[in-house]
Design an enzyme around this catalytic site. Structure first.
Site, PDB file in Angstrom:
ATOM      1  N   LYS A   1      -4.954  -0.919  -1.022  1.00 45.24           N
ATOM      2  CA  LYS A   1      -3.637  -0.450  -1.459  1.00 45.24           C
ATOM      3  C   LYS A   1      -3.423   0.998  -1.032  1.00 45.24           C
ATOM      4  O   LYS A   1      -4.201   1.888  -1.373  1.00 45.24           O
ATOM      5  CB  LYS A   1      -3.526  -0.589  -2.974  1.00 45.24           C
ATOM      6  CG  LYS A   1      -2.140  -0.351  -3.557  1.00 45.24           C
ATOM      7  CD  LYS A   1      -2.172  -0.696  -5.044  1.00 45.24           C
ATOM      8  CE  LYS A   1      -0.796  -0.674  -5.680  1.00 45.24           C
ATOM      9  NZ  LYS A   1      -0.875  -1.113  -7.093  1.00 45.24           N
TER      10      LYS A   1
ATOM     11  N   CYS B   1       1.680  -4.566  -4.079  1.00 41.06           N
ATOM     12  CA  CYS B   1       2.517  -4.125  -5.198  1.00 41.06           C
ATOM     13  C   CYS B   1       3.337  -2.872  -4.872  1.00 41.06           C
ATOM     14  O   CYS B   1       4.369  -2.969  -4.216  1.00 41.06           O
ATOM     15  CB  CYS B   1       1.649  -3.910  -6.436  1.00 41.06           C
ATOM     16  SG  CYS B   1       2.583  -3.923  -7.985  1.00 41.06           S
TER      17      CYS B   1
ATOM     18  N   GLU C   1      -1.979  -9.906  -7.209  1.00 41.09           N
ATOM     19  CA  GLU C   1      -2.766  -8.684  -7.360  1.00 41.09           C
ATOM     20  C   GLU C   1      -3.727  -8.845  -8.541  1.00 41.09           C
ATOM     21  O   GLU C   1      -3.377  -9.395  -9.575  1.00 41.09           O
ATOM     22  CB  GLU C   1      -1.835  -7.502  -7.606  1.00 41.09           C
ATOM     23  CG  GLU C   1      -2.541  -6.168  -7.735  1.00 41.09           C
ATOM     24  CD  GLU C   1      -1.578  -5.006  -7.974  1.00 41.09           C
ATOM     25  OE1 GLU C   1      -1.958  -3.858  -7.658  1.00 41.09           O
ATOM     26  OE2 GLU C   1      -0.464  -5.248  -8.466  1.00 41.09           O
TER      27      GLU C   1
END
Length: 294
Positions: free
Chosen positions: A131, A172, A62
């Site tokens: 995301k 994440c 990331e």
């Protein structure tokens, strides 16, 4: 494109079928600096090293081109295509690999996103995953972080095909939401890849636990690519990029420093696990279900 997750034609030899059921995945644990050009150069070098070592699928962490932090996202943000994604496309084509480009801050129509791009062996863009779940947490006395101060959430799921199997992508914080992994598995994914940057509070507590849970719950391989740890950074990453098997075992794990780790993704082994403990056919769909919104 041949889908190697399904049974091969009768004309394909057993040896070839076994080869198609296994491929090498590499995770690049990059030490991210404040200089974008240095990050791109170093990432390119390490991707090429991974490919030279036999990796057919390579993943970056990331925010591989930028320090992680709300104050950095606007400064380092790019449009897609842009400088960073052009590098990813070129190196994927040069190496003939599938390249999961970690994530970068993306600017689009006045909004910022935390975005992962995936490129095929011909350099073509396969998916762009923004995301979905923004990292907004507040652990008193330890860490407060609010991605929503600068970022907007994505609104779509991301799966891409390879000659080996389907691969699902999250970033994440997305790994904490079990429903996403369940839907990816329902879509036929056998490997889930999460570029991530857990910190020194959540990393030791939950990084490994979440990966093993997602792998075990869904009987899939799970891979997480983290930045290397930089104690001088304003946000210190935990590191420990990891690959977990469908049995929930850790089969490859980095330490805190910059490194490349790799693992064989064995789809025949995955099939055996699902046959031995057949949870996918034993679910009580008459009582519960997880559904994807159309």
């Amino acid at each position: 494109m041949i889908d190697r997750c399904v049974s091969p034609p009768a004309s394909v030899s057993m040896q070839t079928a076994r080869a198609m059921a296994k491929f090498k995945l590499a995770l690049v644990q990059l030490l991210v600096s404040p200089v974008k050009s240095d990050n791109l150069r170093r990432a390119s070098e390490l991707i090429k090293q991974a490919a030279q070592q036999g990796a057919q699928v390579v993943a970056l962490p990331e925010c591989f081109n930028s320090p992680y932090g709300t104050k950095f996202f606007p400064e380092y943000a790019e449009k897609i295509p842009g400088q960073s994604t052009q590098m990813l496309s070129e190196v994927a084509k040069e190496c003939g690999i599938y390249l999961i480009g970690g994530s970068i801050p993306e600017e689009d129509s006045g909004k910022l996103y935390n975005t992962c791009t995936v490129f095929g062996p011909d350099g073509a863009l396969l998916i762009k995953h923004r995301k979905i779940h923004l990292f907004n947490i507040d652990v008193p006395g330890k860490i407060r972080f609010q991605e929503s101060e600068t970022l907007s959430p994505g609104d779509s799921l991301s799966v891409f095909d390879t000659p080996f199997c389907k691969i699902g992508v999250g970033i994440c914080y997305d790994i904490r939401f079990a429903e996403l992994a369940q839907i990816y598995t329902k879509r036929g994914c056998q490997l889930l890849v999460y570029p991530g940057a857990f910190n020194m509070t959540t990393g030791p507590a939950h990084w490994e636990l979440l990966q093993r849970a997602r792998a075990l719950d869904n009987q899939v391989y799970v891979a997480t690519a983290s930045p290397a740890r930089d104690e001088k950074a304003t946000y210190v990453a935990w590191g420990h990029s990891t690959v977990v098997s469908p049995w929930g075992e850790i089969i490859s794990k980095a330490g805190a420093d910059e490194s490349i780790i790799s693992a064989d993704i064995d789809l025949q082994y995955l099939a055996e696990i699902r046959q031995q403990i057949p949870i996918h056919t034993q679910r009580r769909h008459d009582l519960y279900s997880v559904e994807e919104k159309k």
